[in-house]
Design a protein around this motif. Structure first.
Motif, PDB file in Angstrom:
ATOM      1  N   THR A   7       2.752  -4.726   4.816  1.00 59.65           N
ATOM      2  CA  THR A   7       1.758  -5.155   3.823  1.00 59.65           C
ATOM      3  C   THR A   7       0.403  -4.472   4.001  1.00 59.65           C
ATOM      4  O   THR A   7      -0.490  -4.658   3.177  1.00 59.65           O
ATOM      5  CB  THR A   7       1.556  -6.682   3.888  1.00 59.65           C
ATOM      6  OG1 THR A   7       1.048  -7.046   5.175  1.00 59.65           O
ATOM      7  CG2 THR A   7       2.862  -7.416   3.632  1.00 59.65           C
ATOM      8  N   ASN A   8       0.244  -3.676   5.072  1.00 60.13           N
ATOM      9  CA  ASN A   8      -1.088  -3.137   5.358  1.00 60.13           C
ATOM     10  C   ASN A   8      -1.587  -2.132   4.333  1.00 60.13           C
ATOM     11  O   ASN A   8      -2.780  -1.835   4.285  1.00 60.13           O
ATOM     12  CB  ASN A   8      -1.150  -2.517   6.766  1.00 60.13           C
ATOM     13  CG  ASN A   8      -0.243  -1.311   6.933  1.00 60.13           C
ATOM     14  OD1 ASN A   8       0.573  -0.987   6.076  1.00 60.13           O
ATOM     15  ND2 ASN A   8      -0.362  -0.654   8.072  1.00 60.13           N
ATOM     16  N   GLU A  40       4.303  -7.529  -4.842  1.00 61.22           N
ATOM     17  CA  GLU A  40       4.549  -6.184  -5.352  1.00 61.22           C
ATOM     18  C   GLU A  40       5.626  -5.467  -4.544  1.00 61.22           C
ATOM     19  O   GLU A  40       6.409  -4.686  -5.103  1.00 61.22           O
ATOM     20  CB  GLU A  40       3.244  -5.384  -5.372  1.00 61.22           C
ATOM     21  CG  GLU A  40       2.237  -5.950  -6.365  1.00 61.22           C
ATOM     22  CD  GLU A  40       1.064  -5.028  -6.638  1.00 61.22           C
ATOM     23  OE1 GLU A  40       0.896  -4.026  -5.902  1.00 61.22           O
ATOM     24  OE2 GLU A  40       0.309  -5.314  -7.586  1.00 61.22           O
ATOM     25  N   ILE A  41       5.693  -5.730  -3.247  1.00 61.54           N
ATOM     26  CA  ILE A  41       6.765  -5.166  -2.421  1.00 61.54           C
ATOM     27  C   ILE A  41       8.124  -5.661  -2.918  1.00 61.54           C
ATOM     28  O   ILE A  41       9.079  -4.889  -3.028  1.00 61.54           O
ATOM     29  CB  ILE A  41       6.546  -5.543  -0.940  1.00 61.54           C
ATOM     30  CG1 ILE A  41       5.362  -4.744  -0.360  1.00 61.54           C
ATOM     31  CG2 ILE A  41       7.803  -5.297  -0.117  1.00 61.54           C
ATOM     32  CD1 ILE A  41       4.888  -5.241   0.982  1.00 61.54           C
ATOM     33  N   GLY A  48      12.380  -7.051   2.688  1.00 63.68           N
ATOM     34  CA  GLY A  48      11.627  -7.680   3.752  1.00 63.68           C
ATOM     35  C   GLY A  48      10.229  -7.113   3.877  1.00 63.68           C
ATOM     36  O   GLY A  48       9.910  -6.060   3.314  1.00 63.68           O
ATOM     37  N   VAL A  49       9.398  -7.821   4.631  1.00 65.64           N
ATOM     38  CA  VAL A  49       8.032  -7.367   4.863  1.00 65.64           C
ATOM     39  C   VAL A  49       7.688  -7.506   6.341  1.00 65.64           C
ATOM     40  O   VAL A  49       8.213  -8.368   7.052  1.00 65.64           O
ATOM     41  CB  VAL A  49       6.990  -8.168   4.033  1.00 65.64           C
ATOM     42  CG1 VAL A  49       7.187  -7.932   2.542  1.00 65.64           C
ATOM     43  CG2 VAL A  49       7.051  -9.652   4.353  1.00 65.64           C
ATOM     44  N   VAL A 245       9.032   0.868   5.951  1.00 64.99           N
ATOM     45  CA  VAL A 245       8.043   1.860   5.524  1.00 64.99           C
ATOM     46  C   VAL A 245       6.666   1.291   5.823  1.00 64.99           C
ATOM     47  O   VAL A 245       6.351   0.168   5.442  1.00 64.99           O
ATOM     48  CB  VAL A 245       8.174   2.177   4.022  1.00 64.99           C
ATOM     49  CG1 VAL A 245       7.141   3.232   3.615  1.00 64.99           C
ATOM     50  CG2 VAL A 245       9.586   2.649   3.701  1.00 64.99           C
ATOM     51  N   GLU A 246       5.857   2.083   6.535  1.00 66.46           N
ATOM     52  CA  GLU A 246       4.545   1.588   6.975  1.00 66.46           C
ATOM     53  C   GLU A 246       3.496   2.645   6.663  1.00 66.46           C
ATOM     54  O   GLU A 246       3.195   3.521   7.452  1.00 66.46           O
ATOM     55  CB  GLU A 246       4.587   1.270   8.474  1.00 66.46           C
ATOM     56  CG  GLU A 246       3.419   0.454   8.969  1.00 66.46           C
ATOM     57  CD  GLU A 246       2.447   1.291   9.795  1.00 66.46           C
ATOM     58  OE1 GLU A 246       1.231   1.039   9.672  1.00 66.46           O
ATOM     59  OE2 GLU A 246       2.884   2.174  10.540  1.00 66.46           O
ATOM     60  N   LEU A 247       2.971   2.573   5.428  1.00 66.54           N
ATOM     61  CA  LEU A 247       1.992   3.543   4.945  1.00 66.54           C
ATOM     62  C   LEU A 247       0.612   2.899   4.973  1.00 66.54           C
ATOM     63  O   LEU A 247       0.336   1.983   4.196  1.00 66.54           O
ATOM     64  CB  LEU A 247       2.362   3.989   3.528  1.00 66.54           C
ATOM     65  CG  LEU A 247       1.498   5.069   2.888  1.00 66.54           C
ATOM     66  CD1 LEU A 247       1.524   6.349   3.699  1.00 66.54           C
ATOM     67  CD2 LEU A 247       1.962   5.325   1.458  1.00 66.54           C
ATOM     68  N   ASP A 248      -0.243   3.379   5.886  1.00 71.74           N
ATOM     69  CA  ASP A 248      -1.508   2.701   6.150  1.00 71.74           C
ATOM     70  C   ASP A 248      -2.373   2.504   4.909  1.00 71.74           C
ATOM     71  O   ASP A 248      -3.024   1.473   4.758  1.00 71.74           O
ATOM     72  CB  ASP A 248      -2.313   3.483   7.193  1.00 71.74           C
ATOM     73  CG  ASP A 248      -1.582   3.567   8.524  1.00 71.74           C
ATOM     74  OD1 ASP A 248      -0.402   3.953   8.523  1.00 71.74           O
ATOM     75  OD2 ASP A 248      -2.195   3.262   9.558  1.00 71.74           O
ATOM     76  N   ALA A 249      -2.384   3.497   4.017  1.00 71.47           N
ATOM     77  CA  ALA A 249      -3.229   3.394   2.825  1.00 71.47           C
ATOM     78  C   ALA A 249      -2.664   4.279   1.725  1.00 71.47           C
ATOM     79  O   ALA A 249      -2.046   5.316   2.004  1.00 71.47           O
ATOM     80  CB  ALA A 249      -4.666   3.807   3.154  1.00 71.47           C
ATOM     81  N   TYR A 250      -2.875   3.862   0.493  1.00 71.92           N
ATOM     82  CA  TYR A 250      -2.479   4.652  -0.676  1.00 71.92           C
ATOM     83  C   TYR A 250      -3.302   4.149  -1.848  1.00 71.92           C
ATOM     84  O   TYR A 250      -3.551   2.949  -1.978  1.00 71.92           O
ATOM     85  CB  TYR A 250      -0.981   4.495  -0.957  1.00 71.92           C
ATOM     86  CG  TYR A 250      -0.416   5.611  -1.804  1.00 71.92           C
ATOM     87  CD1 TYR A 250      -0.204   6.881  -1.265  1.00 71.92           C
ATOM     88  CD2 TYR A 250      -0.104   5.411  -3.152  1.00 71.92           C
ATOM     89  CE1 TYR A 250       0.313   7.908  -2.030  1.00 71.92           C
ATOM     90  CE2 TYR A 250       0.415   6.438  -3.930  1.00 71.92           C
ATOM     91  CZ  TYR A 250       0.624   7.683  -3.356  1.00 71.92           C
ATOM     92  OH  TYR A 250       1.142   8.714  -4.113  1.00 71.92           O
TER      93      TYR A 250
END
Length: 268
Positions: A7-8, A40-41, A48-49, A245-250
């Motif tokens: 969620t980050n 949104e995920i 899962g989150v 999937v762990e995408l810090d920012a977008y």
């Protein structure tokens, strides 16, 4: 294999301000709406989150609120991400108590994984004994995780004692904790993500995926990392766990999630 998302991305990565003066409050924190992130995920299709410890602990006094959001969106809380310095003996009890509180709360929601990063870097640089101290701390994290029926894994991260592949090779023989590779952090630290996954495949129970190119973290398929071969190694090893999937920012978090989801669905 099951697909999850951190969620980050919603709000980006910050730290809890209280942690500046109080070690027991030194949480990771995403400065966005956890409820919006989960919604949104789920809309993208992830099952899962994973959530930062600081965002999870916000629900300590109102657990029903998070339960409702998870149930409404039919997603599972898979894991929680925490961290510590581990090398300073005086503050280690406070760091571990923080991790224990987070693990306990995560277990109430049925989480499976406890992921920790860390290993502080001194002003004078890494010292030889620091890896022993980090390993001892990580073994204590394993015991905490077992107490709450969680699987503990260590996440190599830029800015820690294990930001370079040779540092990871020093640490891993010293501790029994599992390895949670982060494909982009491994490459950004000068490593070969595929080679590292192959080397430590027997200790991988959980994995973070993101792509990388020229100093930028990217959705899957948009960078230089051979994610396809990494997935093949996991398949060959009969890995049946979560791909997170762990995408810090977008710029548009949901769009980034959609790109990675389509990429993974095509692969698996």
């Amino acid at each position: 294999m099951k697909l999850g998302y951190q969620t980050n991305t919603w709000g980006g990565v910050i730290g809890h301000p209280a942690g500046v003066t109080s070690v027991k409050d030194a949480y990771y924190l995403a400065n966005g709406s956890t409820e919006k992130a989960i919604t949104e995920i789920a809309e993208v299709g992830f099952e899962g989150v994973e959530i930062f410890d600081g965002n999870l602990i916000q629900y300590e006094a109102e657990t029903e609120n998070l339960s409702v959001v998870l149930k409404k969106n039919n997603v599972k809380l898979v894991g929680v991400y925490s961290g510590a310095n581990f090398i300073y003996k005086e503050i280690l009890p406070d760091e571990l108590n923080k991790i224990k509180a987070v693990a306990k709360l995560a277990s109430l929601f049925g989480a499976e994984h406890l992921v920790v990063g860390g290993g502080g870097i001194r002003t004078t640089g890494p010292q030889k004994d620091d890896y022993l101290l980090l390993a001892e701390g990580l073994d204590k994290v394993v015991k905490i995780a077992e107490e709450f029926n969680l699987v503990a894994s260590y996440h190599p991260h830029l800015g820690t004692l294990c930001q370079f592949p040779e540092q990871l090779d020093i640490l891993m023989p010293l501790t029994k904790i599992n390895l949670c590779p982060d494909t982009a952090h491994l490459v950004a630290g000068g490593g070969d993500a595929l080679a590292i996954v192959k080397k430590y495949i027997d200790r991988i129970k959980y994995i973070h995926l993101k792509d990388y190119r020229e100093g930028v973290f990217l959705p899957l398929g948009e960078g230089q990392i051979d994610i396809q071969s990494i997935i093949k190694v996991l398949k060959d090893a009969m890995y049946e766990g979560w791909l997170i999937v762990e995408l810090d920012a977008y710029d548009i978090p949901k769009k980034g999630a959609e790109i990675s989801y389509r990429y993974l669905k095509d692969l698996i």
